[in-house]
Design an enzyme around this catalytic site. Structure first.
Site, PDB file in Angstrom:
ATOM      1  N   GLU A 121      -0.098 -17.750 -11.793  1.00 24.61           N
ATOM      2  CA  GLU A 121       0.572 -17.274 -10.582  1.00 24.61           C
ATOM      3  C   GLU A 121       0.932 -18.477  -9.718  1.00 24.61           C
ATOM      4  OE1 GLU A 121       0.939 -14.058 -10.656  1.00 24.61           O
ATOM      5  OE2 GLU A 121       1.210 -13.316  -8.609  1.00 24.61           O
ATOM      6  N   LYS A 156      -7.258 -11.846  -8.136  1.00 26.94           N
ATOM      7  CA  LYS A 156      -5.854 -11.475  -8.360  1.00 26.94           C
ATOM      8  C   LYS A 156      -5.082 -12.169  -7.251  1.00 26.94           C
ATOM      9  CE  LYS A 156      -2.777  -7.706  -9.461  1.00 26.94           C
ATOM     10  NZ  LYS A 156      -1.604  -8.097  -8.711  1.00 26.94           N
ATOM     11  N   CYS A 190      -3.953 -15.369  42.522  1.00 21.39           N
ATOM     12  CA  CYS A 190      -3.729 -14.144  41.736  1.00 21.39           C
ATOM     13  C   CYS A 190      -5.041 -13.751  41.052  1.00 21.39           C
ATOM     14  CB  CYS A 190      -2.644 -14.392  40.695  1.00 21.39           C
ATOM     15  SG  CYS A 190      -2.473 -13.037  39.523  1.00 21.39           S
ATOM     16  N   LYS A 225     -11.230  -8.575 -16.910  1.00 20.33           N
ATOM     17  CA  LYS A 225     -10.688  -8.592 -18.276  1.00 20.33           C
ATOM     18  C   LYS A 225     -11.841  -8.586 -19.264  1.00 20.33           C
ATOM     19  CE  LYS A 225      -6.880 -11.404 -16.670  1.00 20.33           C
ATOM     20  NZ  LYS A 225      -6.445 -12.750 -16.390  1.00 20.33           N
ATOM     21  N   GLU A 242       0.827  -1.194   0.000  1.00 19.92           N
ATOM     22  CA  GLU A 242       0.000   0.000   0.000  1.00 19.92           C
ATOM     23  C   GLU A 242       0.871   1.258   0.000  1.00 19.92           C
ATOM     24  OE1 GLU A 242      -3.829   1.661   2.360  1.00 19.92           O
ATOM     25  OE2 GLU A 242      -2.085   0.921   3.432  1.00 19.92           O
ATOM     26  N   SER A 285       1.850  -6.482 -17.401  1.00 23.63           N
ATOM     27  CA  SER A 285       1.470  -6.238 -16.018  1.00 23.63           C
ATOM     28  C   SER A 285       0.055  -5.640 -16.046  1.00 23.63           C
ATOM     29  CB  SER A 285       2.543  -5.321 -15.464  1.00 23.63           C
ATOM     30  OG  SER A 285       2.084  -4.581 -14.440  1.00 23.63           O
TER      31      SER A 285
HETATM   32  S1  IVH Z   1      -3.447 -11.015 -15.928  1.00 25.93           S
HETATM   33  C1  IVH Z   1      -2.678  -9.347 -19.594  1.00 25.93           C
HETATM   34  N1  IVH Z   1      -4.684 -12.202 -13.974  1.00 25.93           N
HETATM   35  O1  IVH Z   1      -0.597  -9.681 -11.218  1.00 25.93           O
HETATM   36  C2  IVH Z   1      -2.681  -9.204 -18.147  1.00 25.93           C
HETATM   37  N2  IVH Z   1      -2.539 -11.332 -13.549  1.00 25.93           N
HETATM   38  O2  IVH Z   1      -0.123  -6.861 -11.447  1.00 25.93           O
HETATM   39  C3  IVH Z   1      -1.585  -9.936 -17.478  1.00 25.93           C
HETATM   40  N3  IVH Z   1      -1.762 -11.729 -11.265  1.00 25.93           N
HETATM   41  O3  IVH Z   1       2.155  -9.996 -13.347  1.00 25.93           O
HETATM   42  C4  IVH Z   1      -1.861 -10.328 -16.100  1.00 25.93           C
HETATM   43  N4  IVH Z   1      -3.529 -12.824 -10.572  1.00 25.93           N
HETATM   44  O4  IVH Z   1       1.556 -12.034 -11.917  1.00 25.93           O
HETATM   45  C5  IVH Z   1      -3.578 -11.569 -14.353  1.00 25.93           C
HETATM   46  N5  IVH Z   1      -5.915 -13.338 -12.358  1.00 25.93           N
HETATM   47  C6  IVH Z   1      -4.802 -12.694 -12.734  1.00 25.93           C
HETATM   48  C7  IVH Z   1      -3.739 -12.488 -11.842  1.00 25.93           C
HETATM   49  C8  IVH Z   1      -2.619 -11.787 -12.292  1.00 25.93           C
HETATM   50  C9  IVH Z   1      -2.336 -12.372 -10.242  1.00 25.93           C
HETATM   51  C10 IVH Z   1      -0.441 -11.072 -11.228  1.00 25.93           C
HETATM   52  C11 IVH Z   1       0.432 -11.386 -12.410  1.00 25.93           C
HETATM   53  C12 IVH Z   1       0.810 -10.057 -13.005  1.00 25.93           C
HETATM   54  C13 IVH Z   1       0.499  -9.110 -11.899  1.00 25.93           C
HETATM   55  C14 IVH Z   1       0.141  -7.761 -12.456  1.00 25.93           C
END
Ligand code: IVH
Length: 650
Positions: free
Chosen positions: A165, A110, A419, A280, A31, A79
């Site tokens: 991941e 995530k 005590c 997404k 954070e 990323s």
């Molecule tokens: S998608 C095209 N999905 O978060 C997009 N990333 O902050 C590429 N991560 O490097 C990433 N859970 O290691 C995606 N459900 C998820 C994820 C995820 C964890 C990580 C991943 C990425 C990082 C980016």
């Protein structure tokens, strides 16, 4: 932000990043890092002429460390852009809808771990590569092959990159850290660092011992025909990869927000750490149209959860005396809001922990709050010390009754049976849920009853009358009568509750049940040999029972007469069967209620437990089995469907 503040901030971020990425030893929370990163970004947007080449915003990803062979990804690993609140999400959605109105979204967790790219050729896993800087990572195929959730072969013969991941489940993380603590090794700050550190071991046997888990979230190079991301992912799961604990296709913002709320609400119950939800665009064609900025795809965003880790200061270390006399230190910290709860205290377990972690008064520390467990200090920020911090000295006298304390291995104990802290806490324990469950007899009231001298031991609870209670401050007729009713209702309860309520050291709920079932009311006459012969009861526990009974026989008999607990019906010894003496966990929806199945298994001599651990022998699962099933698989526990269980018993 002024220019010199900007320069300082960049330096600070680089220091944080080095500790995080290179040394796997973070010195701040995500954070704090994110906030500073965004301030730097804002400054750079307003003053592009001042941008430093060393600013973390100028590089995509981070450096590749020495030791492994470097390897190019077939396509770039991107990323994600982060948003932190509803407003941020709204902005992202507006931007995205402008690019294409007719889109839907695929939402999944995530995960908080380390990203990994898997390359399969002709159905065989040929390479495992860390993310590195997004274009080039480290080749760690040998290590990846130790991860059970990464299939070595798949039924898909064309070249494909599967991204995901690598995580460490929360309980596995605890186990690893406990082991490291015993060996005097430095602790991992969180499961993410433990996962990243374990993945990059030069010795794969270490990686193998860490029970890593791979969760796929996307593909790189691929020739899959599916036009929707969620269909692609379903196909990936069908090849033998794990599914996320939750996933959903959402039509609009309300659906996205609702899934986000659900995920955040359930986040504690998932086996792995999540730090947000990824949204997404589901339509692959729209994804391609939208494309990428320099750093991130436009078609995806990470909607972060509020942080569970915060930085605060240790203001004081206070001492608590429990019912067994054990004195435990508790850190009083600068009040800090973590995910809506103001945290003011953090557990320190025992005095050794203060020494091991070198926690000093005035130290800046990272605290972690997860679920309803008491927050704990996970890291001392020693680089923030200015010399004014003070070392804490172990107490020699009880903070409550002032009698001399005795050191018993790692514990420091007050030996004085009278005590006040010990007496009050043992009454509170007597009345607590897993004991006699006396409603309305909480800390405040017990202290009040003790202080005015009405209750000096649990036996006195049964001498309370309306007249006596009405003399107390704050007690009106209704409150007094309710308390008397609750005390009355503690009579006639199960015998194991009675044993548990006695507060015998080392004897908790499970051991109390075992003793109650095996001996009934005769437990006070059981010999050491008889007690040790019970499943799960060792020498130390048996001695504790005998000593307690020796000192308190009269009180036990008196309480038994007052409380009239039910003597349990002793079970007939079960016939030989595959479940006898085994620990079984039930999960998912079964053909009958779980209570019925539990009863049946118990009558066969099985112990039915509610959570999966290394000690579990069997997991029996029904429809929609969730995280318990995942965990059992990851621990290599035998999993049976309900019908297989029934077949075995025929
Ligand atoms: S998608 C095209 N999905 O978060 C997009 N990333 O902050 C590429 N991560 O490097 C990433 N859970 O290691 C995606 N459900 C998820 C994820 C995820 C964890 C990580 C991943 C990425 C990082 C980016």
């Amino acid at each position: 932000m002024k220019k010199n503040e900007y320069i300082n901030a960049v330096e600070k971020l680089n220091l944080y990043a080095k500790h995080y990425y290179v040394l796997d030893d973070p010195i701040t929370t995500d954070e704090v890092y994110d906030r500073l990163y965004h301030e730097v970004l804002d400054y750079e947007e307003a003053h592009p002429e001042d941008i430093l080449a060393s600013s973390p915003t100028q590089r995509v990803g981070d450096s590749v460390s020495e030791g492994f062979v470097k390897e190019k990804h077939l396509s770039k690993m991107w990323s994600l852009e982060d948003v932190f609140d509803r407003e941020g999400l709204e902005k992202w959605l507006t931007k995205t809808y402008k690019l294409d109105k007719n889109i839907t979204f695929y939402c999944e967790p995530k995960y908080d771990g380390a990203s990994l790219n898997l390359i399969y050729e002709d159905g065989k896993l040929i390479k495992g590569i860390t993310r590195g800087d997004g274009s080039v990572g480290e080749l760690i195929t040998q290590n990846v092959k130790t991860i059970h959730s990464v299939p070595l072969e798949i039924e898909h013969k064309e070249l494909i990159e599967i991204r995901g991941e690598v995580v460490i489940f929360k309980d596995e993380f605890e186990r690893i850290n406990e082991e490291r603590l015993k060996k005097g090794e430095q602790l991992f700050a969180n499961p993410r660092n433990a996962a990243a550190g374990s993945l990059r071991q030069l010795d794969s046997t270490i990686t193998a011992s860490r029970n890593l888990v791979f969760l796929p979230y996307g593909v790189g190079v691929n020739a899959l025909p599916q036009k929707l991301l969620h269909k692609k992912m379903e196909y990936i799961y069908s090849l033998g990869f794990r599914k996320p604990p939750k996933r959903a296709v959402c039509k609009d913002r309300d659906e996205i927000e609702s899934i986000y709320q659900q995920m955040m609400h359930d986040r504690e119950s998932y086996a792995m750490m999540l730090d947000g939800m990824v949204i997404k665009v589901d339509e692959i064609a729209a994804q391609i149209d939208m494309g990428y900025t320099v750093k991130v795809p436009r078609y995806a965003v990470a909607y972060k959860f509020p942080a569970v880790e915060k930085i605060t200061t240790v203001k004081d270390i206070v001492l608590q005396v429990g019912r067994t006399g054990a004195v435990t230190p508790v850190a009083v910290v600068e009040p800090t809001n973590i995910d809506g709860v103001v945290v003011e205290r953090a557990t320190l377990h025992n005095f050794d922990e203060i020494e091991r972690k070198d926690i000093r008064l005035g130290d800046k520390v990272i605290i972690l709050r997860s679920g309803d467990v008491i927050p704990k200090i996970i890291k001392v920020l020693t680089h923030e010390r200015d010399g004014s911090e003070q070392i804490f000295t172990k107490p020699t006298h009880c903070p409550v009754c002032k009698s001399e304390l005795l050191q018993e291995e790692v514990l420091i104990k007050c030996q004085n049976l009278e005590c006040e802290a010990r007496v009050v806490n043992s009454i509170i324990y007597f009345a607590s849920k897993p004991c006699l469950n006396i409603d309305g007899l909480g800390v405040k009231i017990v202290e009040q009853l003790f202080n005015v001298g009405l209750v000096k031991s649990v036996v006195d609870l049964f001498d309370l009358t309306l007249e006596k209670l009405l003399t107390l401050e704050g007690f009106k007729e209704k409150k007094a009568q309710n308390l008397l009713n609750s005390i009355e209702a503690s009579k006639g309860k199960e015998y194991w509750r009675f044993i548990n309520a006695l507060g015998i050291e080392h004897i908790g709920e499970v051991a109390s049940k075992t003793l109650a079932e095996r001996f009934g009311f005769a437990f006070i006459d059981a010999t050491k040999e008889e007690i040790i012969s019970c499943d799960g009861i060792g020498e130390e526990m048996a001695e504790s029972v005998l000593e307690f009974v020796r000192v308190n026989r009269e009180t036990i008999l008196k309480l038994q007469e007052l409380l009239k607990p039910q003597e349990p019906i002793k079970r007939e010894e079960a016939k030989e069967n595959p479940f006898k003496g085994k620990t079984v966990v039930l999960t998912g929806t079964m053909s009958e209620s779980r209570g019925v199945i539990k009863e049946m298994l118990e009558s066969l001599g099985a112990k039915v437990s509610s959570s999966v651990s290394k000690k579990t022998d069997f997991l029996i699962y029904g429809e929609d089995a969730g995280s318990k099933y995942d965990k059992a698989i990851s621990l290599g526990i035998k999993c049976l469907t309900e019908s297989v269980m029934k077949e075995i018993l025929q």
